[in-house]
Design a protein around this motif. Structure first.
Motif, short mmCIF file in Angstrom:
data_model
loop_
_atom_site.label_atom_id
_atom_site.label_comp_id
_atom_site.label_asym_id
_atom_site.label_seq_id
_atom_site.Cartn_x
_atom_site.Cartn_y
_atom_site.Cartn_z
N LEU A 127 -3.47 -14.98 -7.56
CA LEU A 127 -2.12 -14.88 -7.90
C LEU A 127 -1.80 -14.31 -6.51
N PRO A 128 -1.30 -16.04 -5.92
CA PRO A 128 -0.47 -16.34 -4.40
C PRO A 128 1.28 -15.70 -4.09
N SER A 129 0.92 -15.45 -2.77
CA SER A 129 3.10 -15.01 -2.67
C SER A 129 3.08 -16.37 -2.88
N LYS A 130 4.54 -16.03 -2.65
CA LYS A 130 5.53 -16.98 -2.31
C LYS A 130 5.17 -18.16 -0.88
N SER A 131 4.48 -17.58 -0.01
CA SER A 131 3.89 -18.72 0.68
C SER A 131 2.49 -19.02 0.66
N THR A 140 1.23 -5.77 -4.54
CA THR A 140 2.58 -5.93 -4.65
C THR A 140 3.34 -4.62 -5.38
N LYS A 141 4.44 -4.86 -6.33
CA LYS A 141 5.21 -3.45 -7.07
C LYS A 141 6.03 -3.81 -7.87
N VAL A 142 6.10 -3.29 -9.03
CA VAL A 142 7.56 -4.06 -9.70
C VAL A 142 8.37 -3.12 -9.28
N SER B 112 11.96 -6.75 -15.49
CA SER B 112 11.50 -6.26 -14.21
C SER B 112 10.83 -7.49 -13.70
N VAL B 113 10.25 -7.13 -12.72
CA VAL B 113 9.99 -8.61 -11.34
C VAL B 113 8.76 -7.55 -11.21
N LEU B 114 7.57 -9.22 -10.08
CA LEU B 114 6.49 -8.05 -9.50
C LEU B 114 6.85 -8.77 -7.91
N LEU B 115 7.03 -8.12 -7.17
CA LEU B 115 6.57 -8.17 -6.02
C LEU B 115 6.09 -8.20 -5.01
N ASP B 116 5.82 -8.82 -3.84
CA ASP B 116 5.44 -8.14 -2.82
C ASP B 116 5.55 -7.57 -1.64
N VAL B 122 5.81 -12.79 -6.32
CA VAL B 122 4.81 -13.55 -6.19
C VAL B 122 4.78 -15.25 -7.13
N GLY B 123 3.88 -15.55 -6.47
CA GLY B 123 3.89 -17.26 -7.72
C GLY B 123 3.38 -16.96 -9.10
#
Lengths: 150, 150
Positions: A127-131, A140-142, B112-116, B122-123
């Motif tokens: 699972l990659p971050s945007k970068s 991560t968090k939701v 809901s969305v998964l964030l870093d 996230v990608g």
DNA sequence: GCAACTGGTCTCATTATAAGACCAGATTGA
DNA sequence: TCAATCTGGTCTTATAATGAGACCAGTTGC
């Protein structure tokens, strides 16, 4: 009582489970990825009751995961093929496979393996971050929606 | 008849589904990733029948996905925490989420969305070959075991 | 000390699953 | 050609799983 309905949930995980999160659906999809296409093939390979299979195939077709197409051998029968939406289930099947391989087999116990075209075992899902940096669960968090249902 | 048992299957996908592939287990795990730990929290958040929840939690503990630990607030109650094996379910939950996001919501419908940690979405999950090249379903095939069961 | 909370267990009504008998149309083989 | 078999189902029946909620003992808060 009726099985709880999650189709309207705010959480995509809940909706996905509502659509394909039952016992048989993902096994049917797995078999479809392995190239099975006919009712009889699924039935034989899974050992599923025919009534169940009928219901599951219908549900998967309704969900847009499978579609009925003319048999590839020219006979009058129909076949079930994965749609685009069905092919998109690939990461789910792979993630289940990799977790199963890692935790559900004794050392040395044989199991099927996912290979690339060159015959090499594939790597682990990332699972990659945007970068592009690989993320773990701890990174991560939701972000929830306003709050409406589940 | 009893629900078909897949725990001895040659296919890791089948074993994984046998262990955590039911309606509620993955929702419980999802909530655990969101930080829920107490019986009552799961019960309220999921709207699951208490008897079901009891059975599911027990099954997840038996499967080594959750473990009971002393409550973090010092009370006499117990909490359920994800184990290493439970944390390894992360890609499964994420893959379900991403498929749900892509196919189960109307344009503009909130979810809901998964964030870093930086608050960035996230990608997409990536399956790399041994050499790091991203693979799609069409680039892979399954090598089966000799042939024994399912 | 007692009312409320927590984490369950139990029972009951309803629904889903498994197994297999049965069936109509398509296909095959002699 | 036409009977035997194959395919893709439907239907019935018995058993298991689920959902809802009553009930209960130990814990906590006041």
């Amino acid at each position: 009582m009726k099985r709880t309905a999650l189709a309207k949930a705010d959480c995509p995980v809940a909706r996905a489970l509502d659509a394909i999160g039952d016992w048989w659906s993902l096994l049917i999809v797995r078999d479809a990825f392995d190239g099975l296409r006919r009712f009889g093939d699924f039935q034989k390979n899974l050992g599923i009751a025919k009534g169940m299979l009928t219901a599951r195939l219908r549900k998967l077709v309704d969900a847009g995961v499978l579609e009925q197409v003319a048999a590839s051998d020219g006979s009058a029968y129909l076949e079930y093929a994965l749609t685009k939406r069905g092919h998109d289930l690939f990461p789910i099947v792979v993630s289940l496979r990799q977790w199963g391989e890692a935790h559900l087999y004794a050392r040395g116990e044989p199991h099927s393996v996912l290979l690339d075209q060159a015959g090499q075992a594939v790597g682990q899902l990332v699972l990659p971050s945007k970068s592009g940096r690989p993320l773990s669960w701890a990174d991560t968090k939701v972000r929830k929606v306003a709050a409406r249902r589940r």
